[in-house]
Design a protein around this motif. Structure first.
Motif, PDB file in Angstrom:
ATOM      1  N   SER A  45       0.840  -1.204   0.000  1.00 29.13           N
ATOM      2  CA  SER A  45       0.000   0.000   0.000  1.00 29.13           C
ATOM      3  C   SER A  45       0.862   1.236   0.000  1.00 29.13           C
ATOM      4  CB  SER A  45      -0.890   0.034   1.233  1.00 29.13           C
ATOM      5  OG  SER A  45      -1.602  -1.152   1.357  1.00 29.13           O
ATOM      6  N   LEU A  46       1.907   1.230   0.826  1.00 20.90           N
ATOM      7  CA  LEU A  46       2.745   2.420   0.923  1.00 20.90           C
ATOM      8  C   LEU A  46       3.471   2.678  -0.397  1.00 20.90           C
ATOM      9  CD1 LEU A  46       4.000   2.090   4.579  1.00 20.90           C
ATOM     10  CD2 LEU A  46       2.406   3.767   3.650  1.00 20.90           C
ATOM     11  N   LEU A  47       3.841   1.605  -1.109  1.00 22.29           N
ATOM     12  CA  LEU A  47       4.422   1.802  -2.438  1.00 22.29           C
ATOM     13  C   LEU A  47       3.394   2.451  -3.355  1.00 22.29           C
ATOM     14  CD1 LEU A  47       6.339  -1.558  -3.071  1.00 22.29           C
ATOM     15  CD2 LEU A  47       7.340   0.705  -2.910  1.00 22.29           C
ATOM     16  N   LEU A  48       2.148   1.987  -3.255  1.00 27.96           N
ATOM     17  CA  LEU A  48       1.098   2.535  -4.116  1.00 27.96           C
ATOM     18  C   LEU A  48       0.799   3.995  -3.769  1.00 27.96           C
ATOM     19  CD1 LEU A  48      -1.414  -0.465  -4.214  1.00 27.96           C
ATOM     20  CD2 LEU A  48       0.108   0.287  -6.033  1.00 27.96           C
ATOM     21  N   PHE A  49       0.873   4.314  -2.464  1.00 24.13           N
ATOM     22  CA  PHE A  49       0.557   5.684  -2.026  1.00 24.13           C
ATOM     23  C   PHE A  49       1.788   6.588  -2.026  1.00 24.13           C
ATOM     24  CE2 PHE A  49      -2.838   3.545   0.749  1.00 24.13           C
ATOM     25  CZ  PHE A  49      -3.769   3.645  -0.267  1.00 24.13           C
ATOM     26  N   ASP A  50       2.891   6.128  -2.581  1.00 26.49           N
ATOM     27  CA  ASP A  50       4.145   6.879  -2.533  1.00 26.49           C
ATOM     28  C   ASP A  50       4.515   7.252  -1.101  1.00 26.49           C
ATOM     29  OD1 ASP A  50       4.619   6.908  -5.319  1.00 26.49           O
ATOM     30  OD2 ASP A  50       3.075   8.444  -5.542  1.00 26.49           O
ATOM     31  N   GLY A  51       4.274   6.335  -0.185  1.00 25.56           N
ATOM     32  CA  GLY A  51       4.715   6.543   1.190  1.00 25.56           C
ATOM     33  C   GLY A  51       3.806   7.403   2.031  1.00 25.56           C
ATOM     34  N   ASP A  52       2.638   7.764   1.500  1.00 24.71           N
ATOM     35  CA  ASP A  52       1.754   8.628   2.272  1.00 24.71           C
ATOM     36  C   ASP A  52       0.741   7.794   3.066  1.00 24.71           C
ATOM     37  OD1 ASP A  52       0.053  10.459   3.269  1.00 24.71           O
ATOM     38  OD2 ASP A  52      -0.760  11.128   1.347  1.00 24.71           O
ATOM     39  N   PRO A  53       0.867   7.743   4.398  1.00 26.81           N
ATOM     40  CA  PRO A  53      -0.028   6.873   5.178  1.00 26.81           C
ATOM     41  C   PRO A  53      -1.485   7.326   5.146  1.00 26.81           C
ATOM     42  CG  PRO A  53       1.359   8.183   6.628  1.00 26.81           C
ATOM     43  CD  PRO A  53       1.853   8.423   5.235  1.00 26.81           C
ATOM     44  N   PHE A  54      -1.743   8.580   4.779  1.00 27.15           N
ATOM     45  CA  PHE A  54      -3.136   9.032   4.760  1.00 27.15           C
ATOM     46  C   PHE A  54      -3.887   8.496   3.550  1.00 27.15           C
ATOM     47  CE2 PHE A  54      -1.011  12.151   7.450  1.00 27.15           C
ATOM     48  CZ  PHE A  54      -1.808  12.035   8.563  1.00 27.15           C
ATOM     49  N   GLY A  55      -3.121   7.856   2.642  1.00 25.62           N
ATOM     50  CA  GLY A  55      -3.761   7.252   1.471  1.00 25.62           C
ATOM     51  C   GLY A  55      -4.843   6.257   1.852  1.00 25.62           C
ATOM     52  N   PHE A  56      -4.650   5.579   2.998  1.00 23.83           N
ATOM     53  CA  PHE A  56      -5.635   4.581   3.420  1.00 23.83           C
ATOM     54  C   PHE A  56      -7.018   5.212   3.592  1.00 23.83           C
ATOM     55  CE2 PHE A  56      -1.697   2.604   4.894  1.00 23.83           C
ATOM     56  CZ  PHE A  56      -1.862   1.340   4.352  1.00 23.83           C
TER      57      PHE A  56
END
Lengths: 336, 503
Positions: free
Chosen positions: B452-463
């Motif tokens: 997930s973090l790879l998909l969100f470019d490391g942004d935890p708020f992506g969840f």
């Protein structure tokens, strides 16, 4: 939930006893076609064909199709034994420790010797550490996107303003290497997202979790024919016979040739006469109609080449891949 | 939906050959379900060569029968021996075995069979109606959604055990740690592998579960001289009473729905759904303290859910060509051998096969219900052997079974090591359940989170930006905060009164 529970909890199994009895009885009915000669020294009882992957995967299915034909010819049973682990390295090490008498064989994947060492240098497997019996077939990687996405051609990937996410079937696989090389050469900005094998990778493309992925053709063909996935290109050296309209990366002007080759090998030092006898048996297996239709059903391209060619090709791939990842500064083992 | 081809599917099932293979499949399935160590996937692998010569639809009908038949059989050893025959029957042990010790083994097995039948049937009906709709929904589950689900699952783990909360948390942490063993999937780095290739893919779930639950229990029982692996003397009254049925009916209904939904998820399946159904019943119950002490809902819910899930896990395979778990992968392989590639085009190109297989499950479930109630007596007789004989045999079956999974001698050693750990845990009052379940969810959590973090470019708020993962995380937050808040409020209540009087 759980690629994991599924991967870890269920017993995938194998089989030897029953399979052995079955093939044995089949062999008894079929008789030993070639008979006498050096057949007295070899084979001495059942010949085991080991597979470093789970039962049910493509390597396993190929082994079972091969064993059926070859055991008829040899006149002994050829049980397929799965010893999955470490991308197949576990089985490879086990086979190299066996007595070189031809009673224990391994169906080995080229990626284990040519690509995995680039990502995991420790305990790398070298094709030269085995006596090669015969090449078997070629399984092509195809680069796919979801038909629902806006990326329908390679040019779309190149033109994309966003950084793309590409799904790979794991670290140190042909799926990863082929895409890393293509993205680097085409100057497409991308991040590799590794999944655990072909099927989860494909799910991720279908669900548009990732933009694009390289998957083995046999695993993706259902979705390609069903119109769910769009094939952009293959990474083989010539157009795939089952996808004649899809260009190769080479035709598009990129120097990326990655396919999954498979070969049957025996422990180093197996006597030439025994290897010859085995090669005959496998050649007979290749010649059966059943095996032909098996290849067709699984979209495999026959690549039944001799031992020397296997060694040349595989060692060649390893060298050229090594050179290329150094040239483009690609590190397969690092998250980017 | 094309109704006529669905009805034609029944015509396919009712052909005598297909009926016979359906019967063979479910009987074999039930048998391997009873035998700990031999699972449906292994059995299908063994029988795969036999299917070369028969029609595709017949072959798949038999193999499917093995799969759901095993869910019925797995219950029997869970209840009688405290030895889950299948991973999906692990939670059934908690209440099922207690019921057996209370002399209600028959009731437990009866309600499990009825629940399995209801769950299976509900799931098949829903499969027939919803297969196309559901397929799209399942794909929306990407790494972020799995991350949220795994987190929720691990949180639920703490409520499953019956030892102290703290001990459950400790056991779960050990499980999470064990899940980190193996080659890092993302970088290829070795973690706790000690240069052993056998550890490169991490520890396998099967030896851990078999060791901790199976061997650990036998050792513990021998120490108590209590003959742990003793089957109850009698399984009387297999038909549950009306009162039992009434008590379990809610659990069966909820288990059917939950199992169906969880089974659809790619990679989802019987094990997770049985756990989730148990946890849900325990949460919902007005008398949660009865759970672990022989609550009939504690048997009905997971057994219903695992059967519903095993049926609905056919959906991703038959509609998308994606095997949801290893057994489905075997059936996928069997289809390929037959020259049928499962995928979106299967329903339109091979309607006979699709509906033949789906409809065979109605027949198979009826066969299982008819057989399992009278056969419980037979299985019990097989299992009612003195523990001096049964314990060594069980150990032997466990060791052989574990070996056959990967043909690995290393796994035999693992079972023994985890058997000793299981024994020690038992001795010092740690529940083994949280360890094993956290182990399963741990690797899922790690890989999904990193993906997930790879998909969100490391942004935890992506969840929080994705509807499903956002909702799941909200549920997670509520589950964590609610009891805390309630406890705080209760404590604060008197203080607040003081404060307000000050103002």
């Amino acid at each position: 939930m759980a690629q994991l529970p599924s991967r870890k909890n269920v017993r995938r199994g194998t089989v030897s006893a029953l399979a052995a009895t079955l093939t044995l009885s089949a062999a008894a009915c079929g008789g030993n076609l070639s008979g006498g000669g050096d057949g007295e020294a070899f084979p001495q009882g059942p010949v085991t064909l080991m597979v470093g992957q789970d039962a049910g995967g493509s390597t396993d299915l190929i082994a079972r199709a091969l064993a059926e034909g070859a055991s008829d010819e040899l006149g002994v049973a050829m049980p397929v034994v799965n010893t999955p682990g470490a991308n197949g390295a576990l089985a490879a090490n086990e086979i190299s420790g066996e007595k070189p008498d031809g009673q224990n064989l391994l169906l080995i994947n080229a990626s284990l010797t040519a690509i995995t060492p680039l990502a995991v240098p420790d305990g790398a497997i070298d094709i030269n550490d085995f006596t090669v019996v015969t090449g078997v077939s070629r399984d092509d990687y195809v680069l796919v996107t979801a038909s629902a996405s806006e990326l329908d051609t390679l040019q779309d990937l190149i033109d994309s303003d966003d950084e793309l996410k590409f799904g790979t079937t794991g670290v140190g696989t042909g799926s990863q290497l082929s895409q890393e090389l293509l993205f680097e050469q085409a100057e497409i900005a991308g991040t590799a997202v590794p999944f655990d094998g072909g099927s989860p990778t494909m799910t991720a493309v279908l669900g548009e979790q990732v933009d694009v992925a390289a998957i083995q053709l046999g695993e993706a063909i259902g979705q390609i024919e069903g119109g769910e996935l769009v094939p952009l290109l293959t990474f083989s050296d010539e157009r795939n016979q089952y996808l004649p309209d899809v260009p190769t990366a080479d035709e598009e002007g990129y120097d990326v040739q990655v396919s999954q080759y498979r070969a049957v090998v025996a422990p180093k030092g197996t006597p030439e006469a025994t290897v010859e006898r085995l090669r005959e048996a496998f050649t007979a297996a290749f010649g059966t109609e059943q095996y032909d239709s098996f290849n067709e059903a699984n979209l495999l391209t026959a690549h039944e080449v001799g031992a020397d060619q296997v060694i040349d090709e595989w060692a060649g791939y390893r060298e050229s891949y090594q050179a290329m990842i150094e040239e483009y500064g690609i590190d397969l083992s690092e998250e980017q | 939906m094309d109704l006529s081809s669905m009805i034609e599917g029944f015509g396919v099932v009712l052909e005598p050959t297909n009926l016979l293979y359906c019967l063979i499949g479910v009987v074999i399935g039930m048998l391997v379900g009873v035998l700990p160590g031999l699972g449906p996937a292994a059995t299908i692998a063994i029988l795969l060569p036999l299917t070369f010569g028969i029609e595709p639809v017949t072959a798949i009908i038999m193999l499917a029968g093995i799969f759901y038949g095993a869910q019925y059989g797995g219950t029997i050893t869970s209840v009688l021996l405290r030895l889950p025959g299948e991973a999906s029957s692990v939670v059934t042990v908690f209440d099922g075995h207690v019921m057996a010790r209370q002399g209600r083994a028959g009731t437990a097995l009866g309600i499990a069979a009825i629940g399995s039948f209801v769950g299976g049937t509900v799931s098949i009906v829903a499969l027939s109606l919803l297969a196309p709709v559901i397929a799209g929904f399942a794909l929306a589950f990407g790494p972020p959604e799995y991350t949220a689900l795994a987190l929720l699952g691990i949180l639920l783990v703490a409520t499953v055990g019956n030892g102290g909360r703290v001990k459950a948390v400790i056991a779960a942490c050990v499980g999470l740690l064990l899940a980190t063993v193996g080659r890092d999937m993302f970088t290829g780095a070795e973690r706790f592998t000690f240069d052993s290739l056998s550890l490169a893919d991490g520890l396998d779930f099967v030896p851990i579960a078999m060791g901790i639950f199976g061997i650990g229990e036998i050792l513990h029982g021998l120490e108590e001289r209590n003959q742990a692996a003793k089957a109850p003397a009698k399984v009387a009254n297999v038909w549950p009473s009306l009162a039992d049925l009434r008590q379990a009916s809610g659990a069966i209904g909820r288990g059917s729905v939950l199992g169906f939904l969880l089974g659809i998820l790619p990679g989802g399946g019987a094990t997770l759904s049985s756990l989730a159904a148990y946890a849900m019943e325990k949460r919902r119950s007005r008398t949660p303290e009865r759970f672990g002490r022989g609550a009939i809902e504690g048997v009905a819910a997971p057994e219903t859910a695992n059967n519903a899930a095993s049926t609905s896990s056919f959906i991703p395979l038959l509609t998308l060509g994606i095997p949801a778990n290893a057994t489905m992968a075997m059936i996928f392989g069997a289809l390929l051998i037959q020259g049928v590639s499962p995928g979106p085009q299967l329903l339109s190109e091979e309607p006979e096969l699709f509906w033949g297989v789906v409809n065979s499950m109605y027949i198979g479930n009826i066969l299982l219900l008819i057989m399992s109630i009278p056969l419980v007596g037979l299985f019990v007789r097989i299992l009612r052997v003195r523990s001096t004989i049964l314990a060594p045999i069980t150990v032997l079956i466990t060791l052989v079974g574990v070996y056959t999974v990967r043909n690995s001698v290393f796994d035999i050693a693992l079972v023994i090591v985890f058997g000793v750990i299981g024994y020690l845990m038992k001795k010092f009052g740690f529940e083994p359940g949280p360890l094993v379940l956290a182990f399963v969810l741990g690797s899922l959590l790690e890989s999904s989170l990193r993906r997930s973090l790879l998909l969100f470019d490391g942004d935890p708020f992506g969840f929080l930006t994705r509807p499903i993962s956002g909702t799941l995380l909200l549920v997670l937050a509520v589950v964590i905060v609610l009891p805390l808040a309630r406890a705080l409020l209760r404590r604060r209540a008197p203080e607040r009164e003081l404060e307000s009087s000050d103002v």
